[in-house]
Structures are given as C-alpha cells and as structure tokens.
Motif scaffolding. Structure first.
Motif, PDB file in Angstrom:
ATOM      1  N   ASP A 304     -87.245 -47.078  46.128  1.00  0.00           N
ATOM      2  CA  ASP A 304     -87.180 -48.164  45.145  1.00  0.00           C
ATOM      3  C   ASP A 304     -88.151 -49.292  45.514  1.00  0.00           C
ATOM      4  OD1 ASP A 304     -86.339 -49.683  42.979  1.00  0.00           O
ATOM      5  OD2 ASP A 304     -84.604 -50.500  44.043  1.00  0.00           O
ATOM      6  N   ASN A 372     -74.171 -45.337  47.794  1.00  0.00           N
ATOM      7  CA  ASN A 372     -74.294 -46.012  46.496  1.00  0.00           C
ATOM      8  C   ASN A 372     -75.387 -45.367  45.660  1.00  0.00           C
ATOM      9  OD1 ASN A 372     -76.007 -47.379  48.604  1.00  0.00           O
ATOM     10  ND2 ASN A 372     -76.839 -48.397  46.792  1.00  0.00           N
ATOM     11  N   PHE A 373     -75.295 -45.556  44.354  1.00  0.00           N
ATOM     12  CA  PHE A 373     -76.238 -44.966  43.412  1.00  0.00           C
ATOM     13  C   PHE A 373     -77.278 -46.003  43.013  1.00  0.00           C
ATOM     14  CE2 PHE A 373     -77.637 -43.580  39.169  1.00  0.00           C
ATOM     15  CZ  PHE A 373     -78.002 -42.273  39.458  1.00  0.00           C
ATOM     16  N   LYS A 374     -78.561 -45.654  43.141  1.00  0.00           N
ATOM     17  CA  LYS A 374     -79.656 -46.556  42.776  1.00  0.00           C
ATOM     18  C   LYS A 374     -80.102 -46.233  41.357  1.00  0.00           C
ATOM     19  CE  LYS A 374     -81.518 -48.963  45.259  1.00  0.00           C
ATOM     20  NZ  LYS A 374     -81.307 -50.403  45.589  1.00  0.00           N
ATOM     21  N   LYS A 375     -79.702 -47.101  40.429  1.00  0.00           N
ATOM     22  CA  LYS A 375     -80.000 -46.836  39.017  1.00  0.00           C
ATOM     23  C   LYS A 375     -81.498 -46.822  38.730  1.00  0.00           C
ATOM     24  CE  LYS A 375     -75.678 -48.757  37.213  1.00  0.00           C
ATOM     25  NZ  LYS A 375     -75.067 -49.776  36.298  1.00  0.00           N
ATOM     26  N   ASP A 376     -82.258 -47.680  39.437  1.00  0.00           N
ATOM     27  CA  ASP A 376     -83.692 -47.805  39.131  1.00  0.00           C
ATOM     28  C   ASP A 376     -84.452 -46.507  39.364  1.00  0.00           C
ATOM     29  OD1 ASP A 376     -83.272 -50.409  38.472  1.00  0.00           O
ATOM     30  OD2 ASP A 376     -84.053 -51.247  40.337  1.00  0.00           O
ATOM     31  N   GLY A 378     -82.575 -43.463  39.824  1.00  0.00           N
ATOM     32  CA  GLY A 378     -81.684 -42.370  39.448  1.00  0.00           C
ATOM     33  C   GLY A 378     -81.326 -41.454  40.601  1.00  0.00           C
ATOM     34  N   TRP A 380     -78.830 -41.112  44.479  1.00  0.00           N
ATOM     35  CA  TRP A 380     -77.869 -41.641  45.432  1.00  0.00           C
ATOM     36  C   TRP A 380     -78.597 -42.022  46.720  1.00  0.00           C
ATOM     37  CZ3 TRP A 380     -72.723 -42.741  45.066  1.00  0.00           C
ATOM     38  CH2 TRP A 380     -72.076 -42.333  43.885  1.00  0.00           C
TER      39      TRP A 380
END
Length: 428
Positions: A304, A372-376, A378, A380
């Motif tokens: 990210d 945790n899941f990193k939305k930016d 997509g 984990w």
C-alpha cells in the motif's frame, strides 16, 4: 620526463595518466586491497621513452589490487553493465563512421566490428597468457613480433575504430591495450570478464611512483565508494535496517560500503510505512541530491505504501522497492478466521523476518496470522508468529556461521541481490 600512473588488468593498460592523478579509481577497491609490490617496469609506457627512470621502480611501490571477479559487483552497482559497454562501443563506432564519411580515401572506410565481434576478439586469449616482454625498436619485423599471436588476426583489429594510441605498442599486452582498450576502463573490465579465464586476473592501480615523485599527495588515493556513489537505505523500522545492514556486511562484503542506513543503531526517526512515505515527500520538497532507496516490507501495508510512493514520480536519484517475492512464500502456513490453511504470503505478510532462517526447534513450524484487511489493495495483511525469536536467532549467529554454517541464508541472499539491482538503477 615525468611519472605515469596506470590502471591495469594483468599487464594490459586500461587507463594512463602522466604527472597527474587522472581518473580516481579508488572506488574499485576496498580496505584490504592496498599492497607494496615490486612492479614490472615494462608495464609503464613512459619507460619506453626514458629507460633511465626504470631504476625508480626497484623499490616496492604502493598499489591497490583486486581480482576481476571481485571488481564486477562494484561495477554492477554503479551501472557499468555489459549493456552500458555496448552503448559506449556503438557510440565510438558511430563517431568513427562519421569521420570516415569525410575521407576521400577508400581504405579509410571500414566495416567496423559489431559489439559481439569486438568482445570475442578482446577475449580470444586469456589475459594471463599474453606476453609483455619489450620488443626493441632495432628488432627486424618489430611490429609483427610485438603483435605476437594477434598478428594472425590483424584484419579484425583493423575493423576497430582507430585512436591516437593505436600504433603505440611493444608487446602482446600493449598491442591489446592500444588496439582494443578504446572504451572506458569500466567498460573494458566488463568486456574482459566475458572470458571466464580472466576472473582471477588482478586489476591494479599503482600510484606509489607518482606520489614518490611529488606529483600527487598520498591522501588523494583512498579505497572505497565515494560519497556521491553511496546509497542511503531508508526502511520502515530499525529491525529492517539492522538485518539488511548485517546481511550485506557478511554476505555481500564486496559492495557493502556503497550503502548507508538511517539510524541503524539508534532510535528510528520514522517508524512504519506512513512515516516512511512522509519522509520521502520531505526529501522531494527539498530536492535532495543524495541517492536514496526506500525499502518496504513485502506485506499488505508495505505494498500500500509502495504504491503511494510510486505516485509521487520520484527523480532518478530516488527509488522505492518491496522486499522481493520468493517461491518459498507461495505455499506458507497461515492462520485466519477459517483456521489454518496454506497461502501465498507474497505482498501480504512477507516482512523482513520471513527472509531469515525459520527453522527453530523450540517453536512449531513457521506460520503467519492474518490481522486486518487492506481495502486500498484488496488484500489481507498478516504477520509472522514469533518473529522476534527469528530475529534473535539471526543476531545470535557469528559471522562465520552465517557465511559457512548451517544457518539458511538463501532468502537473505536473494533479498540482498534485489536491493543491489535496484541500487544499480539509481542515477546520481
């Protein structure tokens, strides 16, 4: 009259200066490459004109010496690749072709050797086999005798662009120097390295005579990477910096002096990916001239941050990289909401500790726990269980055990090589 200084590989001269230092080749060498030796006076072109000066070389002379195989990694990190040598040769040929176009003499218009042909000719014989004995001017057929075994290939040598020194030779080694060494010393070293028999031939830079004669101060001759050639490595945390620093020092000592680190032994100024990105933004604002390589963990948070940094359009003296993807990480034990499974942790959970030896008898097999899941991006994000224990085990190993023991350094070697490759792409 005067005193010369030369950079040589074997007895083949690559760079020559008289009464001044010329190009500073200290960066090719490191501490431990300094020697006192009795030098062969035939290697000095100036003594052909002034043989009375040969007596000055009877005493041991200071010089730097290092085998070609150990010079190559230093060239690579500075961008002196074989492709760079090809581009340099093609530029020399292009200039020669342009000059030929102005000539009215047909015999001056050559079909020059291709780069591959040039390399094959340069590497036709091992450098250590070439003769360097001086052929006297009064000797019948001196030119042909000086050329030695190269006389049979003279038509090929005539297809190499001519230089001012092309007809200045007195032995096989000096003929090769005069007719083939038309590129920079760095490029010629890359070319000669194509012959595996040259790997252990020494590259020498003898400076004792020019210092003794008073033309240059001894303090000018220093080994090691120059300040402008060094790369500052900026990492997410102090653990990354310490592990990379130690692995370079032990596993890649021939280039370790090209790297500096931010706060390896003290408090880290920017902990975490977000602060590392801010640090990069700050350097961009002040237009820093240093070479900087930003290194992110190969996990979701690192990916990210790496993508955010890529959007900043870094200048040539700055680059960002992720720790490399490895096959070892494509099938890795992981623990998540659905229990234990096997997953590819590249780009999701491969932090610096994953590149260490993960075999610890007192702990279960290595495993990553998803957090945790990193939305930016997509994906984990996960972390290696007991990661501090793996770090401690690494630091507990002696240098010799890391070099030659049972500790698995295979992943660290791949990490180091990826970092060195990225550093070689920086432009000062």
């Amino acid at each position: 009259m005067g005193t010369s200084i030369e950079l040589c590989i074997g007895n083949v001269s690559l760079s020559y200066s008289k009464n001044h230092m010329g190009i500073d080749y200290g960066f090719l060498f490191q501490e431990g490459d300094l020697f006192d030796r009795n030098m062969d006076p035939i290697a000095y072109g100036s003594y052909e004109e002034h043989p009375e000066e040969m007596g000055e070389l009877d005493e041991a002379e200071e010089l730097f010496a290092r085998t070609l195989s150990r010079i190559l990694p230093r060239l690579e990190i500075l961008g002196f690749t074989l492709e760079a040598a090809r581009a340099e040769y093609q530029a020399v040929v292009a200039e020669a072709v342009e000059l030929d176009s102005y000539s009215e003499l047909e015999e001056k218009k050559y079909e020059y050797l291709s780069f591959e042909e040039f390399c094959n000719l340069a590497c036709r014989y091992p450098l250590s086999d070439l003769k360097s004995g001086y052929i006297e001017y009064e000797t019948p057929d001196r030119d042909m005798l000086s050329q030695g075994r190269f006389a049979a290939d003279i038509d090929e040598f005539d297809r190499i662009p001519w230089t001012d020194n092309s007809d200045s030779y007195w032995s096989e080694t000096s003929f090769l120097s005069a007719r083939v060494c038309i590129l920079s010393a760095e490029s010629m070293l890359r070319v000669f390295a194509l012959n595996a028999a040259n790997a252990e031939v020494e590259v020498t830079w003898a400076f004792g005579s020019i210092v003794h004669a008073g033309w240059v101060q001894r303090e000018a001759f220093l080994p090691g990477a120059q300040q402008k050639q060094k790369v500052l490595i900026a990492t997410e945390g102090v653990s990354d910096a310490r592990i990379i620093r130690r692995s370079l020092d032990i596993l890649r000592p021939d280039v370790a002096d090209f790297f500096n680190f931010v706060d390896v032994n003290e408090r880290h100024h920017f902990w975490g990916t977000g602060n590392l990105v801010k640090f990069a933004e700050g350097l961009l604002r002040i237009d820093v001239l240093n070479q900087v390589l930003f290194v992110f963990d190969n996990d979701a948070e690192g990916v990210d941050a790496y993508r955010k940094l890529e959007k900043l359009t870094l200048p040539g003296n700055m680059r960002a990289m992720l720790l490399p993807d490895l096959e070892d990480f494509r099938e890795f034990a992981t623990l998540g909401p659905e229990g234990v499974s096997v997953s590819d942790i590249n780009g999701r959970a491969a932090a610096i500790e994953c590149y260490l030896d993960l075999r610890l008898d007192q702990y279960p097999p290595p495993q990553v726990t998803w957090s945790n899941f990193k939305k930016d991006i997509g994906a984990w994000h996960g972390a290696l269980d007991y990661k501090d224990s793996y770090s401690k085990h690494f630091y507990d190993q002696s240098d010799d055990l890391l070099r030659n023991g049972s500790y698995d350094v295979s992943k660290l070697l791949k990490l180091n090589d990826a970092l060195i490759e990225q550093a070689g792409l920086l432009t000062p």
